[in-house]
Structure formats: structure tokens, C-alpha cells
Design an enzyme around this catalytic site. Sequence first.
Site, PDB file in Angstrom:
ATOM      1  N   ASN A   9       0.905  -5.184   6.729  1.00 57.06           N
ATOM      2  CA  ASN A   9       2.260  -5.641   7.011  1.00 57.06           C
ATOM      3  C   ASN A   9       3.049  -4.400   7.426  1.00 57.06           C
ATOM      4  OD1 ASN A   9       4.863  -6.564   7.043  1.00 57.06           O
ATOM      5  ND2 ASN A   9       4.959  -7.083   4.861  1.00 57.06           N
ATOM      6  N   TRP A  10       3.307  -4.306   8.720  1.00 57.48           N
ATOM      7  CA  TRP A  10       3.952  -3.088   9.240  1.00 57.48           C
ATOM      8  C   TRP A  10       5.469  -3.097   9.064  1.00 57.48           C
ATOM      9  CZ3 TRP A  10       0.595  -2.480  14.363  1.00 57.48           C
ATOM     10  CH2 TRP A  10      -0.710  -2.156  13.983  1.00 57.48           C
ATOM     11  N   LYS A  11       5.985  -4.214   8.584  1.00 55.21           N
ATOM     12  CA  LYS A  11       7.427  -4.337   8.308  1.00 55.21           C
ATOM     13  C   LYS A  11       8.239  -3.854   9.528  1.00 55.21           C
ATOM     14  CE  LYS A  11       6.400  -4.080   3.418  1.00 55.21           C
ATOM     15  NZ  LYS A  11       6.794  -3.721   2.067  1.00 55.21           N
ATOM     16  N   HIS A  96       7.715 -13.372   1.803  1.00 53.93           N
ATOM     17  CA  HIS A  96       7.640 -11.982   1.330  1.00 53.93           C
ATOM     18  C   HIS A  96       8.860 -11.705   0.448  1.00 53.93           C
ATOM     19  CE1 HIS A  96       7.538  -7.645   1.228  1.00 53.93           C
ATOM     20  NE2 HIS A  96       6.268  -7.728   1.590  1.00 53.93           N
ATOM     21  N   GLU A  98      10.782  -9.304   0.259  1.00 52.12           N
ATOM     22  CA  GLU A  98      11.943  -8.735   0.964  1.00 52.12           C
ATOM     23  C   GLU A  98      12.747  -9.837   1.643  1.00 52.12           C
ATOM     24  OE1 GLU A  98       9.668  -5.767   3.094  1.00 52.12           O
ATOM     25  OE2 GLU A  98       9.254  -4.813   1.177  1.00 52.12           O
ATOM     26  N   GLU A 168       2.286 -10.256  -4.912  1.00 51.50           N
ATOM     27  CA  GLU A 168       2.946  -8.971  -4.690  1.00 51.50           C
ATOM     28  C   GLU A 168       4.028  -8.775  -5.746  1.00 51.50           C
ATOM     29  OE1 GLU A 168       2.288  -7.494  -0.370  1.00 51.50           O
ATOM     30  OE2 GLU A 168       4.237  -8.443  -0.545  1.00 51.50           O
ATOM     31  N   GLY A 174       6.186  -0.580  -2.432  1.00 55.02           N
ATOM     32  CA  GLY A 174       6.815   0.622  -1.893  1.00 55.02           C
ATOM     33  C   GLY A 174       7.292   1.599  -2.960  1.00 55.02           C
ATOM     34  N   SER A 213       1.732  -1.071  -3.252  1.00 52.04           N
ATOM     35  CA  SER A 213       1.286   0.320  -3.378  1.00 52.04           C
ATOM     36  C   SER A 213      -0.237   0.482  -3.406  1.00 52.04           C
ATOM     37  CB  SER A 213       1.918   0.982  -4.604  1.00 52.04           C
ATOM     38  OG  SER A 213       3.339   1.036  -4.457  1.00 52.04           O
ATOM     39  N   GLY A 234       1.321  -2.432   2.800  1.00 52.83           N
ATOM     40  CA  GLY A 234       2.517  -2.005   3.520  1.00 52.83           C
ATOM     41  C   GLY A 234       2.343  -0.590   4.032  1.00 52.83           C
ATOM     42  N   GLY A 235       2.926   0.363   3.335  1.00 52.64           N
ATOM     43  CA  GLY A 235       2.979   1.756   3.788  1.00 52.64           C
ATOM     44  C   GLY A 235       1.645   2.319   4.266  1.00 52.64           C
TER      45      GLY A 235
HETATM   46  P1  13P Z   1       3.457  -1.253   0.004  1.00 54.17           P
HETATM   47  O1  13P Z   1       1.949  -1.255   0.222  1.00 54.17           O
HETATM   48  O2  13P Z   1       4.166  -0.279   0.875  1.00 54.17           O
HETATM   49  O3  13P Z   1       3.803  -1.152  -1.444  1.00 54.17           O
HETATM   50  O4  13P Z   1       3.987  -2.706   0.490  1.00 54.17           O
HETATM   51  C1  13P Z   1       3.380  -3.847   0.015  1.00 54.17           C
HETATM   52  C2  13P Z   1       3.902  -4.995   0.778  1.00 54.17           C
HETATM   53  O5  13P Z   1       5.046  -5.381   0.632  1.00 54.17           O
HETATM   54  C3  13P Z   1       3.027  -5.636   1.744  1.00 54.17           C
HETATM   55  O6  13P Z   1       3.561  -6.846   2.207  1.00 54.17           O
END
Ligand code: 13P
Length: 251
Positions: A9-11, A96, A98, A168, A174, A213, A234-235
Site C-alpha cells: 500500500n503505497w499510500k 483502511h 486512515e 491492521e 507506521g 510495521s 506500507g512504508g
Molecule cells: P506500515 O507498514 O507503514 O506500518 O503501514 C501499514 C499499512 O497501513 C498498510 O496498509
Amino acid sequence: MRKPLVAGNWKMHGSRQQLDSLLGGLIDGLSDNATAEVLVCPAFVYLHEASARLGDSAIELGAQNVCAQAGEGAFTGEISAAMLADIKCRYVIVGHSERRAIYAESDEQVAKKFVAAQAAGLIPVLCVGETLDERESGATEAVVARQLDAVLDEAGVAAFSQSVLAYEPVWAIGTGKTASPDQAQQVHGFIRSKIAEKDVKIAGLLRILYGGSVKPGNAAEIFAMADVDGGLIGGASLKVDDFLAIVRAAG
Ligand code: 13P
């Protein structure tokens, strides 16, 4: 057997140039006999270009969000599930944390997005998870159950055979704080048992990803848990080498 899935997920990250080098690195770095399925979810504006760049590679394409309205119409700024299918997206993330926290998406809206995605032939990746306060007050299972029930009520359990779930924990996204393998397994097991109450076969085939993470150094121990079928990253999915290492950790 459940084929592991590792999704990036590149957000709201990247540029056309970064997208090109990330996708190029992944296409070159993934071996043909990788056992895990790989999915990337860039921002909307890059999806069409990503679709062309991926061509006939085995890497799947997904979006990070979708409009809850089926069909087309006067919904300024929204992107329909049919549009995503049109540019060869196969998956879409819904719910998600967020989107739930920052954009106030309700359980009911998430459920409608799940249904709209499936109506256009997309596979929804439904995210659930608790905040730190909810975990500390012992409400983890109640929160996850509420989030799942909203979708079960709207879509029915049969719809889960064409979906992926992602646990999640909000406190792990993050933050560098990962759920321990046992903490992840406990909630994944709970999610599977909740679906099994309605349909044992669907529950057994359902892929449940862990997100929060995940890094090359902790992926293997989390993916080794019985009810963890891959990750939503994510990251670490923004770095080719890290993402490839995580894909390899999934099998
Ligand atoms: P991180 O891997 O950066 O913690 O993000 C997880 C995430 O929200 C994937 O959708």
C-alpha cells in the site's frame, strides 16, 4: 491451501519517476517461481500508468479506495469500482484505518464499498483493526467483530469467498511497533473463527493479511503463524529490496 499474498500500500507517496523505478525493480526482482502472490496499490493518478507498466507480469494491481456508489453519476471527485476494473485493477483496499479515522468512513460506508467493489468484479481487501485505547481497554475483539459484522450484514458471508481481509492494528501502522506474532495470531484466529461461525469452508479458504510495521526483519516470524496468510505493507513496500525480502519471507 491458501496462497500467501503480499500487498504494498503505497499510500500518498511517490511520483511518476518513483513509480517507474519501483515497478521496474519489482518486475526484475521477482522470480517466476515465487509462491506468494504480489499486489501493488499506487495512488489513483498512477494506476493507469502502472497497469501499462506491469503488462503481463504476475504482479497484480489494486487501488487504495473506491466510491461506495455503484454505476456512474454526479459524484464529483470519486472513482468508481467499474473505472478501476476498466484499467485492470484486480483488488481494492476498503476500510483502511486512515480512511476510517481521517476521513470518517463508517462501518456502513466501508460495507457499501466492499459490495460496490465486488459488483464490478474487484476483490476487496477489507481492513479491520483496533486503536491503542481499544486494545488497552480489552475491546480488540469487540471492535474487529463490529467492523466485520457491518460487512457480513450488508454483503453476506458468501461474498467473503471473493475477498481478502487484513488485520491492521492502528497502533502498529507506521509506528515501528509491530504486533508480536502471538498477538497477530490471536486476532487472525478470532477473525477466522468469526467467519467460520457462518461458513467453515469459506473461513478455511479466506486469506487474512497482517499489516503494521512489517519489515524484512520481522516478516518471516509473523507470516509463520497459522492464520496469517501474508501482509499488507506500507512504508517498507516503497523500498524495492525491502519489499522483495518481505515477499520472499512469505514463501
Ligand atoms: P506500515 O507498514 O507503514 O506500518 O503501514 C501499514 C499499512 O497501513 C498498510 O496498509
